[in-house]
Design an enzyme around this catalytic site. Sequence first.
Site, mmCIF file in Angstrom:
data_model
loop_
_atom_site.group_PDB
_atom_site.id
_atom_site.type_symbol
_atom_site.label_atom_id
_atom_site.label_comp_id
_atom_site.label_asym_id
_atom_site.label_seq_id
_atom_site.Cartn_x
_atom_site.Cartn_y
_atom_site.Cartn_z
ATOM 1 N N CYS A 121 -18.624 -12.804 -19.230
ATOM 2 C CA CYS A 121 -20.555 -12.666 -19.941
ATOM 3 C C CYS A 121 -20.593 -13.455 -20.767
ATOM 4 C CB CYS A 121 -20.683 -11.579 -20.352
ATOM 5 S SG CYS A 121 -22.504 -11.341 -20.933
ATOM 6 N N CYS B 94 -27.544 -9.900 -15.329
ATOM 7 C CA CYS B 94 -27.258 -9.495 -17.138
ATOM 8 C C CYS B 94 -27.768 -9.662 -18.102
ATOM 9 C CB CYS B 94 -25.936 -10.228 -17.075
ATOM 10 S SG CYS B 94 -25.124 -10.126 -18.742
ATOM 11 N N CYS C 38 -26.193 -12.895 -20.065
ATOM 12 C CA CYS C 38 -26.028 -14.181 -19.383
ATOM 13 C C CYS C 38 -26.698 -14.850 -18.667
ATOM 14 C CB CYS C 38 -24.341 -14.265 -19.813
ATOM 15 S SG CYS C 38 -23.998 -13.036 -17.519
ATOM 16 N N GLY D 59 0.727 -1.248 -0.586
ATOM 17 C CA GLY D 59 -0.083 -0.208 -0.418
ATOM 18 C C GLY D 59 1.109 1.440 0.509
ATOM 19 N N CYS E 116 -22.944 -7.116 -18.084
ATOM 20 C CA CYS E 116 -22.020 -7.637 -17.602
ATOM 21 C C CYS E 116 -20.617 -7.139 -17.539
ATOM 22 C CB CYS E 116 -21.485 -8.953 -17.803
ATOM 23 S SG CYS E 116 -22.106 -10.609 -16.560
#
Lengths: 267, 250, 301
Positions: free
Chosen positions: C279, C248, C251, C39, C273
Amino acid sequence: MTTSALRKPAPRPPLLEVSGLSKSYGTQIGCRDISFAIRPGEVLGIVGESGSGKSTLLACLSGRLQPDTGSITYDMQGRGPVDILTLSEPERRRLARTDWGIVHQNPRDGLRLDVSAGGNIGERPMAIGARHYGDIRSEAQDWLKKVEIDLSRTDDKPRTFSGGMQQRLQIARNLVTRPRLVFMDEPTGGLDVSVQARLLDLLRGLVRELGIAAIIVTHDLAVVRLLADRLMVMQRGRVIEEGLTDQVLDDPHHPYTQLLVSSVLQV
Amino acid sequence: MTIPLHAKGLTKTFTLHTQGGIILPVFDTIELTVRAGECVCLHGPSGAGKSTLLRSLYANYKPDAGQILVEHGGQTIDLLAAEPWEVVEIRRSTIGYVSQFLRVIPRVAALDVVAEPAISNGMPAEEAKALAETLLTRVRIPERLWSLAPATFSGGEQQRVNIARGFIVDYPILLLDEPTASLDAANRQTVVELIREAKARGTAVVGIFHDEEVRNAVADRLFEVGRAAESAVVSPSKTDERALVGALVA
Amino acid sequence: MSPTAALVHKDDGYNFAYLDEQTKRMIRRSLLKALSIPGYQVPFGGREMPLAYGWGTGGIQVTASVIGPDDVLKVIDQGADDTTNAVSIRRFFQTVCDVAVTESTAEATVVQTRHRVPETPLKEGQVLVYQVPQPEPLKKIEPRETETRKMHAYAEYGAMQVTLYEDVAHFGRIAKTYDYPAVINGRHLMSPSPIPKFDNPKMEMNPAIQLFGAGREKRIYAVPPYTSVRSLDFDDHPFEVQTWKGSCALCGSTTSYLDEVITDDRGSRMFVCSDTDFCNTRQAEAAAAKAAVDKVSGEEA
């Protein structure tokens, strides 16, 4: 009875003890050889005209400026007296935002103007680990009440506040962590007289109620008359007279103090 | 028996730097002993330095030499050698001072002005306010004024608020600077009663009373002030003193 | 010697992956430091790339420094493999290092991404490279970098919490939906780049190496595998990710991050998606399953 029979009450240990503090800017003297002690709950006023070194002294005391010589000993909670000049920077910063408060002359220097009043007050608690929104907010509102800001302004940005409100908010933001020592630089500067009076009264009440020690730098003798137990008069970087506030103002000895006191317009 | 207040060799001179460094001797090697339950009246012509002496006894003025020995919390302390915070403590619990003028604090109600010294001496706020109400009633301040800040009160009303504030704590030592100056007969009588009650409790009282009637009613003896001033080249008049003090910032 | 040294591109004389070997070494050192201090923003000597700032110059430099000839590269932009930014960067690496490219998250060894974490869970050995426009999460609160560095050094993150407080005060909830600040390994506050907060939980304890490159700001930071990533929140307003009412449109997924697509100028819309590979894979699987069922039922008939 003889003098030797006199006994003094056991002195309370000083909260802050300054010894031989000097700071120069090149050949220009900021402050020179300043020594004093302040005890818990005591309010010390520092007066003097512009350029007398009072702001330099305050900056050195509050850790914003490194003095050339001298020591500043602070009685840290759970640790005892420590020379703050030997503290590491994170320790000093932590001290400054928990056990100390700094009220700037210009609220813009002490507030986040784009953060709501509640957020300004909540910052210190959050900085030391507060993570419950509801608690943070209710504490912030307690403080808004204390400094007489209407709760309907909780979510307003201080940008939209009057000068007096900004200054009161700055005070709340500082006092929320119950500091033991507060530095104030011309806390009433730039405010009109009626607003000043309200602020002074508020400060006086809070300082008494919470038992906070404070160091107030100002050129306004009315401010120290109302708030300070004790007074130091500075001229050209040095302390030329000190004592109880009423002693110094009512029976000034040094020529400069006499001039300062006699220059105040009587209303 | 201990002596609550004993001034030894007290000497006071004013040096007016702003007026060419004039030196004004006020008093020289004063000896003053005040016993418990005794009221000593400072006496002398106007400008003799009575107020200066009284203010010195409160450590408001700083004498040049001498000691002011005060019985405080079972100890004898020299007020002039004490640390500022000790002086604050002594003033809080041992020495009360009633001046001629009330120092008005913005926005603080008369009732709170009166109750404050009791609260700072540890009295619960409710009790202190009840006591303050009793005292304000005694000095005849109408109840409708209690919740107002005394800034707008008349001179006499302000002085009576000041008296109530001065008498709310049973100080062992009480300094009174013309407490009845602008009061009517009835209120003068009330102040006399308050002083007598304080004496009965064992308070050592030092005061300046121009009103002969009041003086005769409360004073046990007179203390002459002004010998040093008489022998001085320049006598500090009241106006000089005001100019010097100049400091009474509202 | 670095494994990619001496690999000079056959046609145009560019060094393998465009950057010279010394630059790659410098960047790899920064990457190692970044992985050692999860970080923490490591400054690096960012180079001018043949791409404008703001188009992924940081991510490209990181990818160029870690990619080898045997790697398989996938590049996505907002989850899609076929948008301009993704196509350009993919073609760039094909040009300067001839690596194999793929659209399949599972097959890729290096995935460079702008603003999404793939839906398909990453595995050990994979590297996810984020393009970062503004690496400093405290920037909006404290414009002075001298000060933000101290705030990171001393872990003074109260001011960041103030921004969340402001959200709750004004909107009744934490309204920040992307670039949602998180504390890495219990120590450093990090901007996850402008990914939706939906993706923050995917960063937590991820087996892959996550690298972040900010080209204009010249900063690199990293989340090593299996590292804690805690999104800031309040006890009484806990961190939450976005949810959608529907699924979605292509899909049928109910677990992926959906984009709203306007389909005509009469306000018709659908949700699909954002991750095109995810997808497409699901659609292909569904079609295959359907075909198998059809085949079986056809044989039965």
